[in-house]
Design an enzyme around this catalytic site. Structure first.
Site, short mmCIF file in Angstrom:
data_model
loop_
_atom_site.label_atom_id
_atom_site.label_comp_id
_atom_site.label_asym_id
_atom_site.label_seq_id
_atom_site.Cartn_x
_atom_site.Cartn_y
_atom_site.Cartn_z
N HIS A 467 0.82 -1.21 0.00
CA HIS A 467 0.00 0.00 0.00
C HIS A 467 0.86 1.27 0.00
CE1 HIS A 467 -3.69 1.99 -0.04
NE2 HIS A 467 -4.26 1.53 1.08
N ASP A 471 -2.23 2.23 -4.54
CA ASP A 471 -3.45 2.67 -3.87
C ASP A 471 -4.55 1.63 -4.05
OD1 ASP A 471 -2.27 5.04 -3.08
OD2 ASP A 471 -2.84 6.08 -4.94
#
Length: 496
Positions: A467, A471
């Protein structure tokens, strides 16, 4: 001139051994490299060869004594010493002159691959004194990722093993010594007579002292333990194996010692292999480093299965390889990675490195653990080329033949837990990669299609991603593109 016989190197972290058996007695003639005695450590049995031809003089460390590394075991007189007893002389072969023992050839650790500096000796296929042919496998080494077989550099006799099983060696270490022109003389009959057990024991050889102690403590009958030492001698590890073997339920009136042995057989402590240690370390490092998150979707496999069934026979006939699902998934992932390039990227310090190619890692289970061979430039390959590469890499992985280069440089990974029946899982990233796709079991489920409930072959997909650079939108988009390509394979042809 007298020559010292000392305890050889016993292996990393091993500092002492027990003298299990002397094959010679004072006054016996010995040839160079002929076995004099056998030492027993906690893990392995080490045979001590004669450093020179001559006559065995004084034995300093008798059977049953504990000795340290480089301790003095005995003395050998070159061409001197007490003459052997008549009976022993008749039975023993004449000592070979040192010049006839053959040329010594070192067995070295072979090339282990880039960035690999050490290995563990996992298995010796030959024992000291065995005759070997050139290129015959002597032993197997285990590195962090692959197993390496070590062939004999010449024909001859295995004279000395310098790195027993379990020893960690560096990339330039010497493993053993071959005698390329001669043979290790067999121990004379007098040696067997000198170590013969009492007749009441019912054996021709005496068990190792540590083995006898272990059997007494566990209440084991020596007749129930299978010996693997020289001439069937019971060693300490044989007792451990006998205790670990499954046994029938003991009667209620069994003595306390038997009950204790039964309890011991319920557990077994085995050292982790180097491969398993590396897997554990890398997976934990991945969890500690990446901001890992997993997103899920499901794919209807109807169209892929229909296309595969229609063309699989013709495909195999033309290309010589079976058409599986992995080529479809590889193609679909390559297609999706073009649209969401951050899933194919990696973090290098404060930079993001985008890859304009796809080196696809394909996780494969092997008897020793999980490995991830890499198919380079998979985005430029055809279905047939991908299937051939996956089949060949998988076969080499199972045989332990993969090189280090074949498992480096991956940019994205596919893991197929479905072959083991997994319905859903969250795969762990393979650093420094930023994405890994988990495939799962295809299972018929009721689905609502055009307002009707129909049974369709469905598969859950899982994308684990870092992450820090991927995204949620990118991760979901990636999975949707994979799903679209698999549910309508024609999109792959049209680059849609």
């Amino acid at each position: 001139m007298s020559i010292e016989v000392r305890v050889p190197t016993l292996g990393e972290s091993v500092t002492e051994a027990t003298v299990a058996t002397w094959f010679k007695k004072p006054g016996d003639a010995v040839a160079v490299d002929e076995m004099l005695c056998e030492l027993e450590t906690d893990k392995v049995t080490v045979e001590v060869p004669s450093p020179a031809a001559g006559t065995l003089g004084e034995i300093v460390a008798a059977e049953g004594e504990t000795v340290g590394v480089d301790a003095l075991l005995a003395m050998i007189g070159e061409g001197e010493g007490a003459a052997p007893a008549p009976a022993a002389a008749a039975a023993a072969p004449a000592a070979a002159p040192a010049g006839e023992a053959g040329q010594a050839v070192d067995v070295m650790v072979p090339a282990l691959g880039e960035s690999v500096s050490e290995a563990t000796v996992s298995t010796w296929f030959k024992q000291v004194g065995d005759t070997v042919a050139q290129d015959e496998m002597l032993c197997e080494l285990e590195t962090d990722k692959v197993s390496v077989e070590v062939p004999a550099p010449a024909a001859g006799v295995l004279a000395e093993i310098l790195a027993p099983e379990g020893t960690t060696v560096d990339a330039s270490a010497k493993l053993a010594v071959l005698s390329s022109g001669g043979a290790v003389a067999a121990a004379p009959a007098s040696a067997s007579a000198a170590t013969a057990a009492p007749a009441a024991a019912g054996k021709d050889v005496e068990d190792a002292p540590s083995a006898k102690k272990a059997m007494a403590e566990a209440g084991l009958n020596p007749a129930d333990v299978q010996g693997t030492g020289r001439d069937g001698r019971v060693m300490k590890h044989d007792v451990a194996a006998a205790l670990a073997a499954p046994k029938a339920a003991a009667p209620a009136a069994a003595p306390a010692a038997a009950r204790a042995a039964g309890d011991a057989s319920r557990e077994e402590r085995v050292k982790m292999t180097r491969l398993r240690q590396t897997i554990a370390r890398r997976l934990k490092d991945s969890q500690n480093t990446a901001a890992m998150l997993t997103t899920y979707n499901e794919v209807d496999m109807t169209e892929v299965m229909a296309l595969r069934n229609e063309y699989k026979a013709e495909f195999e006939k033309k290309h010589g390889v079976r058409l599986g699902f992995m080529s479809f998934f590889t193609k679909a992932c390559c297609h999706a990675l073009k649209e969401v390039p951050e899933v194919n990227a990696e973090i290098d310090g404060t930079d993001i490195v985008y890859k304009n190619y796809v080196n696809m890692g394909v996780a494969a289970g092997t008897p020793t653990g999980l490995v991830v061979p890499v198919i380079n430039d998979a985005d430029a390959m055809s279905f047939a080329a991908i299937e051939k590469a996956i089949a060949e890499k998988g076969r080499r992985a199972r045989d332990g033949k993969l090189s280090m280069d074949e498992m480096q440089g991956g940019t994205f990974t596919i893991s197929n837990g479905g072959v083991y029946g997994s319905l859903m899982s969250s795969p762990i990233l393979n650093p420094p990669q930023s994405g890994i796709l988990g495939m799962h079991k295809i299972q018929d489920r009721p689905m609502a299609i055009n307002g009707e409930v129909v049974i369709r072959p469905m598969m859950y997909l899982a994308l684990s991603y870092d992450h820090r650079i991927v995204d949620g939108k990118g991760a979901v988009t990636f999975l949707v593109r994979v799903k679209e390509a698999l549910e309508d394979p024609r999109r792959l042809l049209m680059d849609l």
